[in-house]
Design a protein around this motif. Structure first.
Motif, PDB file in Angstrom:
ATOM      1  N   ALA A   1      86.412  44.713  34.553  1.00  0.00           N
ATOM      2  CA  ALA A   1      85.827  45.380  33.383  1.00  0.00           C
ATOM      3  C   ALA A   1      84.434  44.854  33.048  1.00  0.00           C
ATOM      4  N   SER A   2      84.148  43.606  33.423  1.00  0.00           N
ATOM      5  CA  SER A   2      82.860  43.023  33.056  1.00  0.00           C
ATOM      6  C   SER A   2      81.701  43.574  33.878  1.00  0.00           C
ATOM      7  N   ILE A   3      81.985  44.159  35.041  1.00  0.00           N
ATOM      8  CA  ILE A   3      80.900  44.666  35.889  1.00  0.00           C
ATOM      9  C   ILE A   3      80.073  45.715  35.168  1.00  0.00           C
ATOM     10  N   PRO A   4      80.686  46.812  34.659  1.00  0.00           N
ATOM     11  CA  PRO A   4      79.855  47.800  33.944  1.00  0.00           C
ATOM     12  C   PRO A   4      79.247  47.244  32.663  1.00  0.00           C
ATOM     13  N   VAL A   5      79.915  46.288  32.011  1.00  0.00           N
ATOM     14  CA  VAL A   5      79.375  45.717  30.775  1.00  0.00           C
ATOM     15  C   VAL A   5      78.094  44.937  31.075  1.00  0.00           C
ATOM     16  N   ILE A   6      78.122  44.093  32.110  1.00  0.00           N
ATOM     17  CA  ILE A   6      76.940  43.305  32.462  1.00  0.00           C
ATOM     18  C   ILE A   6      75.802  44.213  32.917  1.00  0.00           C
ATOM     19  N   VAL A   7      76.130  45.214  33.726  1.00  0.00           N
ATOM     20  CA  VAL A   7      75.094  46.157  34.177  1.00  0.00           C
ATOM     21  C   VAL A   7      74.465  46.854  32.973  1.00  0.00           C
ATOM     22  N   ALA A   8      75.281  47.257  31.991  1.00  0.00           N
ATOM     23  CA  ALA A   8      74.759  47.935  30.797  1.00  0.00           C
ATOM     24  C   ALA A   8      73.891  47.005  29.971  1.00  0.00           C
ATOM     25  N   VAL A   9      74.323  45.727  29.843  1.00  0.00           N
ATOM     26  CA  VAL A   9      73.540  44.750  29.071  1.00  0.00           C
ATOM     27  C   VAL A   9      72.172  44.545  29.699  1.00  0.00           C
ATOM     28  N   VAL A  10      72.141  44.366  31.032  1.00  0.00           N
ATOM     29  CA  VAL A  10      70.884  44.152  31.734  1.00  0.00           C
ATOM     30  C   VAL A  10      69.995  45.385  31.595  1.00  0.00           C
ATOM     31  N   ALA A  11      70.586  46.565  31.711  1.00  0.00           N
ATOM     32  CA  ALA A  11      69.811  47.795  31.625  1.00  0.00           C
ATOM     33  C   ALA A  11      69.228  48.002  30.234  1.00  0.00           C
ATOM     34  N   LEU A  12      69.967  47.615  29.191  1.00  0.00           N
ATOM     35  CA  LEU A  12      69.532  47.856  27.818  1.00  0.00           C
ATOM     36  C   LEU A  12      68.615  46.765  27.275  1.00  0.00           C
ATOM     37  N   THR A  13      68.791  45.533  27.749  1.00  0.00           N
ATOM     38  CA  THR A  13      68.016  44.428  27.195  1.00  0.00           C
ATOM     39  C   THR A  13      67.054  43.814  28.196  1.00  0.00           C
ATOM     40  N   GLY A  14      67.196  44.115  29.475  1.00  0.00           N
ATOM     41  CA  GLY A  14      66.367  43.472  30.492  1.00  0.00           C
ATOM     42  C   GLY A  14      65.021  44.129  30.631  1.00  0.00           C
TER      43      GLY A  14
END
Length: 304
Positions: free
Chosen positions: A291-304
Protein backbone atom coordinates in the motif's frame (compact mmCIF):
# COMPACT_ATOMS: atom_id res chain seq x y z
CA UNK A 1 9.76 7.08 -9.35
CA UNK A 2 11.88 4.28 -10.82
CA UNK A 3 14.18 4.32 -7.78
CA UNK A 4 11.21 3.78 -5.45
CA UNK A 5 10.01 0.81 -7.49
CA UNK A 6 13.54 -0.64 -7.64
CA UNK A 7 13.86 -0.49 -3.86
CA UNK A 8 10.56 -2.33 -3.42
CA UNK A 9 11.51 -4.86 -6.13
CA UNK A 10 14.72 -5.86 -4.35
CA UNK A 11 12.84 -6.50 -1.13
CA UNK A 12 10.07 -8.37 -2.93
CA UNK A 13 12.46 -10.74 -4.68
CA UNK A 14 14.16 -11.77 -1.42
CA UNK A 15 10.78 -12.28 0.26
CA UNK A 16 9.66 -14.50 -2.65
CA UNK A 17 12.82 -16.59 -2.20
CA UNK A 18 11.86 -17.00 1.46
CA UNK A 19 8.34 -18.10 0.47
CA UNK A 20 9.74 -20.75 -1.91
CA UNK A 21 12.22 -21.95 0.71
CA UNK A 22 9.46 -22.13 3.31
CA UNK A 23 7.02 -24.03 1.11
CA UNK A 24 9.64 -26.62 0.21
CA UNK A 25 11.03 -26.87 3.76
CA UNK A 26 14.55 -26.44 2.38
CA UNK A 27 15.90 -25.15 5.71
CA UNK A 28 13.82 -27.32 8.01
CA UNK A 29 10.79 -26.81 10.19
CA UNK A 30 12.26 -24.16 12.52
CA UNK A 31 14.08 -22.14 9.85
CA UNK A 32 12.03 -19.01 10.42
CA UNK A 33 12.78 -18.91 14.14
CA UNK A 34 16.49 -19.60 13.57
CA UNK A 35 16.73 -16.78 11.03
CA UNK A 36 14.82 -14.42 13.34
CA UNK A 37 17.16 -15.24 16.21
CA UNK A 38 20.19 -14.73 13.99
CA UNK A 39 18.86 -11.33 12.97
CA UNK A 40 17.87 -10.27 16.49
CA UNK A 41 21.02 -11.39 18.30
CA UNK A 42 23.69 -10.95 15.61
CA UNK A 43 22.84 -9.18 12.34
CA UNK A 44 20.68 -6.25 13.44
CA UNK A 45 22.83 -5.34 16.49
CA UNK A 46 25.97 -5.28 14.34
CA UNK A 47 24.26 -3.19 11.68
CA UNK A 48 22.90 -0.65 14.17
CA UNK A 49 26.21 -0.39 16.02
CA UNK A 50 28.04 0.44 12.80
CA UNK A 51 25.34 2.79 11.50
CA UNK A 52 25.18 4.81 14.69
CA UNK A 53 28.94 4.84 15.27
CA UNK A 54 29.47 6.27 11.77
CA UNK A 55 26.72 8.90 12.08
CA UNK A 56 27.24 12.62 12.66
CA UNK A 57 25.34 13.58 15.86
CA UNK A 58 25.12 17.21 14.77
CA UNK A 59 23.43 16.25 11.51
CA UNK A 60 21.20 13.62 13.05
CA UNK A 61 19.58 15.71 15.79
CA UNK A 62 17.64 18.17 13.65
CA UNK A 63 14.21 19.74 13.22
CA UNK A 64 13.26 16.98 10.78
CA UNK A 65 14.05 14.37 13.43
CA UNK A 66 11.90 16.26 15.95
CA UNK A 67 8.93 16.30 13.57
CA UNK A 68 9.34 12.62 12.68
CA UNK A 69 9.70 11.65 16.34
CA UNK A 70 6.59 13.55 17.44
CA UNK A 71 4.55 12.04 14.59
CA UNK A 72 5.68 8.52 15.49
CA UNK A 73 4.97 8.95 19.20
CA UNK A 74 1.52 10.45 18.51
CA UNK A 75 0.56 7.56 16.23
CA UNK A 76 2.05 4.97 18.63
CA UNK A 77 0.14 6.36 21.62
CA UNK A 78 -3.12 6.74 19.66
CA UNK A 79 -3.03 3.16 18.39
CA UNK A 80 -2.13 1.85 21.85
CA UNK A 81 -5.08 3.71 23.40
CA UNK A 82 -7.58 2.50 20.78
CA UNK A 83 -6.33 -1.10 21.02
CA UNK A 84 -6.76 -1.03 24.80
CA UNK A 85 -10.33 0.24 24.34
CA UNK A 86 -10.83 -2.72 21.99
CA UNK A 87 -9.54 -4.90 24.87
CA UNK A 88 -6.77 -6.42 22.83
CA UNK A 89 -4.01 -8.35 24.67
CA UNK A 90 -1.15 -6.13 25.79
CA UNK A 91 1.45 -8.00 23.72
CA UNK A 92 -0.61 -7.68 20.55
CA UNK A 93 -1.25 -4.03 21.36
CA UNK A 94 2.48 -3.32 21.58
CA UNK A 95 3.19 -5.09 18.29
CA UNK A 96 0.32 -3.23 16.64
CA UNK A 97 1.59 0.10 17.95
CA UNK A 98 5.02 -0.63 16.49
CA UNK A 99 3.47 -1.57 13.15
CA UNK A 100 1.50 1.69 13.09
CA UNK A 101 4.45 3.97 13.91
CA UNK A 102 7.80 2.30 13.15
CA UNK A 103 8.91 2.67 9.53
CA UNK A 104 11.05 0.38 7.42
CA UNK A 105 14.00 2.76 7.64
CA UNK A 106 16.74 0.20 7.13
CA UNK A 107 16.29 -2.10 4.16
CA UNK A 108 13.78 0.20 2.38
CA UNK A 109 14.33 3.66 3.83
CA UNK A 110 18.04 3.76 3.00
CA UNK A 111 17.70 2.98 -0.74
CA UNK A 112 14.67 5.28 -1.06
CA UNK A 113 16.56 8.07 0.70
CA UNK A 114 19.66 7.58 -1.42
CA UNK A 115 17.95 7.42 -4.80
CA UNK A 116 14.86 9.57 -4.27
CA UNK A 117 15.78 12.09 -1.55
CA UNK A 118 19.51 12.30 -2.30
CA UNK A 119 20.64 11.88 1.32
CA UNK A 120 20.69 9.13 3.96
CA UNK A 121 21.30 11.42 6.94
CA UNK A 122 17.60 11.86 7.67
CA UNK A 123 16.81 8.15 7.53
CA UNK A 124 19.79 7.47 9.82
CA UNK A 125 18.16 9.84 12.31
CA UNK A 126 14.92 7.85 12.06
CA UNK A 127 16.84 4.62 12.71
CA UNK A 128 18.44 6.27 15.73
CA UNK A 129 15.11 7.43 17.16
CA UNK A 130 13.36 4.12 16.60
CA UNK A 131 16.25 2.15 18.06
CA UNK A 132 16.78 4.29 21.15
CA UNK A 133 13.16 5.27 21.89
CA UNK A 134 10.42 3.23 20.20
CA UNK A 135 12.12 -0.17 20.41
CA UNK A 136 13.16 0.13 24.11
CA UNK A 137 9.66 1.28 25.07
CA UNK A 138 8.07 -1.63 23.22
CA UNK A 139 10.51 -4.32 24.32
CA UNK A 140 10.32 -3.04 27.87
CA UNK A 141 6.54 -3.53 27.88
CA UNK A 142 6.89 -6.97 26.29
CA UNK A 143 9.57 -7.97 28.80
CA UNK A 144 7.40 -6.77 31.69
CA UNK A 145 4.51 -8.89 30.41
CA UNK A 146 6.71 -11.98 30.37
CA UNK A 147 8.16 -11.30 33.84
CA UNK A 148 5.40 -9.87 36.01
CA UNK A 149 6.97 -11.24 39.20
CA UNK A 150 10.42 -9.88 38.40
CA UNK A 151 11.81 -6.91 40.30
CA UNK A 152 12.14 -3.50 38.67
CA UNK A 153 15.93 -3.80 38.79
CA UNK A 154 15.90 -7.06 36.88
CA UNK A 155 13.49 -5.63 34.31
CA UNK A 156 15.84 -2.70 33.73
CA UNK A 157 18.79 -5.08 33.49
CA UNK A 158 17.00 -7.24 30.92
CA UNK A 159 16.18 -4.09 28.95
CA UNK A 160 19.77 -2.85 28.82
CA UNK A 161 21.15 -6.32 28.05
CA UNK A 162 18.83 -6.62 25.08
CA UNK A 163 21.24 -6.98 22.10
CA UNK A 164 19.42 -4.39 19.97
CA UNK A 165 19.43 -1.76 22.69
CA UNK A 166 22.94 -2.53 23.94
CA UNK A 167 24.47 -2.33 20.45
CA UNK A 168 22.64 0.93 19.73
CA UNK A 169 23.88 2.46 22.97
CA UNK A 170 27.47 1.49 22.18
CA UNK A 171 27.18 2.90 18.66
CA UNK A 172 25.76 6.20 19.92
CA UNK A 173 28.49 6.54 22.57
CA UNK A 174 31.17 5.98 19.94
CA UNK A 175 29.57 8.59 17.68
CA UNK A 176 29.26 11.23 20.41
CA UNK A 177 32.81 10.57 21.65
CA UNK A 178 34.09 10.56 18.06
CA UNK A 179 35.92 7.29 18.65
CA UNK A 180 36.56 5.29 15.45
CA UNK A 181 36.06 1.54 15.39
CA UNK A 182 39.40 -0.24 14.82
CA UNK A 183 39.58 -1.93 11.45
CA UNK A 184 40.24 -5.27 13.11
CA UNK A 185 36.77 -5.00 14.71
CA UNK A 186 35.04 -3.20 11.86
CA UNK A 187 35.66 -5.96 9.30
CA UNK A 188 33.93 -8.75 11.29
CA UNK A 189 31.15 -6.35 12.34
CA UNK A 190 30.48 -5.47 8.70
CA UNK A 191 30.37 -9.16 7.84
CA UNK A 192 27.88 -9.83 10.64
CA UNK A 193 25.86 -6.72 9.77
CA UNK A 194 25.39 -8.08 6.26
CA UNK A 195 23.23 -10.80 7.83
CA UNK A 196 20.59 -8.36 9.02
CA UNK A 197 18.52 -7.50 5.96
CA UNK A 198 18.54 -10.89 4.14
CA UNK A 199 17.78 -12.90 7.29
CA UNK A 200 14.85 -10.65 8.23
CA UNK A 201 13.41 -10.77 4.71
CA UNK A 202 13.92 -14.52 4.29
CA UNK A 203 12.30 -15.18 7.68
CA UNK A 204 9.40 -12.95 6.65
CA UNK A 205 8.98 -14.91 3.40
CA UNK A 206 9.04 -18.19 5.29
CA UNK A 207 6.35 -16.87 7.65
CA UNK A 208 4.18 -16.03 4.64
CA UNK A 209 4.47 -19.62 3.42
CA UNK A 210 2.75 -20.70 6.64
CA UNK A 211 -0.48 -18.96 5.56
CA UNK A 212 -1.58 -22.02 3.60
CA UNK A 213 -1.33 -24.09 6.79
CA UNK A 214 -3.68 -21.76 8.65
CA UNK A 215 -1.11 -20.66 11.24
CA UNK A 216 -2.03 -17.87 13.64
CA UNK A 217 -5.14 -15.87 14.43
CA UNK A 218 -5.73 -12.20 13.81
CA UNK A 219 -8.17 -9.50 14.80
CA UNK A 220 -9.18 -7.89 11.51
CA UNK A 221 -10.06 -4.55 13.08
CA UNK A 222 -6.61 -4.34 14.64
CA UNK A 223 -4.97 -5.24 11.32
CA UNK A 224 -6.89 -2.62 9.35
CA UNK A 225 -6.21 0.00 12.01
CA UNK A 226 -2.46 -0.66 11.92
CA UNK A 227 -2.35 -0.45 8.11
CA UNK A 228 -4.42 2.75 7.93
CA UNK A 229 -2.37 4.39 10.68
CA UNK A 230 0.92 3.51 9.01
CA UNK A 231 0.14 4.28 5.39
CA UNK A 232 -2.20 7.28 5.78
CA UNK A 233 -2.37 8.73 9.28
CA UNK A 234 1.36 8.86 10.04
CA UNK A 235 2.38 10.72 6.85
CA UNK A 236 -0.60 13.06 7.33
CA UNK A 237 0.43 13.84 10.92
CA UNK A 238 4.07 14.35 9.87
CA UNK A 239 3.02 16.65 7.03
CA UNK A 240 0.80 18.74 9.30
CA UNK A 241 3.48 19.06 11.98
CA UNK A 242 6.11 20.02 9.41
CA UNK A 243 3.86 22.71 7.98
CA UNK A 244 3.13 24.08 11.46
CA UNK A 245 6.84 24.26 12.30
CA UNK A 246 7.62 26.02 9.03
CA UNK A 247 10.13 23.64 7.46
CA UNK A 248 11.16 24.38 3.90
CA UNK A 249 9.61 22.63 0.89
CA UNK A 250 12.39 20.07 0.41
CA UNK A 251 12.40 19.11 4.09
CA UNK A 252 8.61 18.81 3.95
CA UNK A 253 8.92 16.22 1.19
CA UNK A 254 11.61 14.26 3.06
CA UNK A 255 9.63 14.16 6.31
CA UNK A 256 6.43 13.05 4.58
CA UNK A 257 8.13 10.40 2.43
CA UNK A 258 9.91 8.88 5.42
CA UNK A 259 6.66 8.82 7.40
CA UNK A 260 4.94 7.05 4.49
CA UNK A 261 7.41 4.16 4.50
CA UNK A 262 5.75 0.83 5.37
CA UNK A 263 5.96 -0.96 8.71
CA UNK A 264 9.43 -2.15 9.65
CA UNK A 265 10.17 -5.76 8.71
CA UNK A 266 12.12 -6.36 11.93
CA UNK A 267 8.86 -6.12 13.89
CA UNK A 268 8.26 -9.66 12.62
CA UNK A 269 11.43 -10.67 14.45
CA UNK A 270 10.25 -9.12 17.72
CA UNK A 271 6.80 -10.71 17.33
CA UNK A 272 8.31 -14.12 16.66
CA UNK A 273 10.75 -13.98 19.57
CA UNK A 274 8.14 -12.79 22.08
CA UNK A 275 5.36 -14.87 20.45
CA UNK A 276 3.00 -11.92 20.42
CA UNK A 277 1.02 -10.71 17.40
CA UNK A 278 2.97 -12.86 14.92
CA UNK A 279 0.16 -13.08 12.34
CA UNK A 280 -0.67 -9.40 12.83
CA UNK A 281 2.96 -8.41 12.19
CA UNK A 282 3.26 -10.67 9.16
CA UNK A 283 0.09 -9.42 7.45
CA UNK A 284 0.52 -5.76 8.37
CA UNK A 285 4.10 -5.53 7.09
CA UNK A 286 3.13 -7.23 3.83
CA UNK A 287 0.02 -5.15 3.15
CA UNK A 288 1.58 -1.85 4.27
CA UNK A 289 4.57 -2.49 1.99
CA UNK A 290 2.26 -2.89 -1.00
CA UNK A 291 0.00 0.00 0.00
CA UNK A 292 2.90 2.38 0.63
CA UNK A 293 4.09 2.31 -3.00
CA UNK A 294 1.32 4.53 -4.43
CA UNK A 295 1.39 6.70 -1.29
CA UNK A 296 5.12 7.43 -1.61
CA UNK A 297 4.82 8.03 -5.36
CA UNK A 298 1.94 10.48 -4.71
CA UNK A 299 3.90 12.28 -1.97
CA UNK A 300 6.94 12.71 -4.22
CA UNK A 301 4.76 13.86 -7.11
CA UNK A 302 2.87 16.41 -4.99
CA UNK A 303 5.71 17.77 -2.86
CA UNK A 304 8.87 16.99 -4.84
Amino acid sequence: MLAVLQAFAVIGIVIVVGIVVGRRDVLGENAGMVLNRAAFHIGVPALLLLSLADSEPGHVFSLMLLVSAIAALVVYALFFAIAKVMRRPRGDTVIGSMLASQVNAGNLGIPVSAYVLGSTTEVSAIILFQTLVLVPISLGILDSEDSRDTSTGRRLLSLFTNPIIAASAVGLILAVADVPIPQALRDPLELLAALAVPTVLLAFGISLSARSRGDGHIHRGELMLAILFKTLLMPAVAYALARCLGVDHHQLMIITVLAALPSAQNINTYAALYRRGETLARDATLISTIASIPVIVAVVALTG
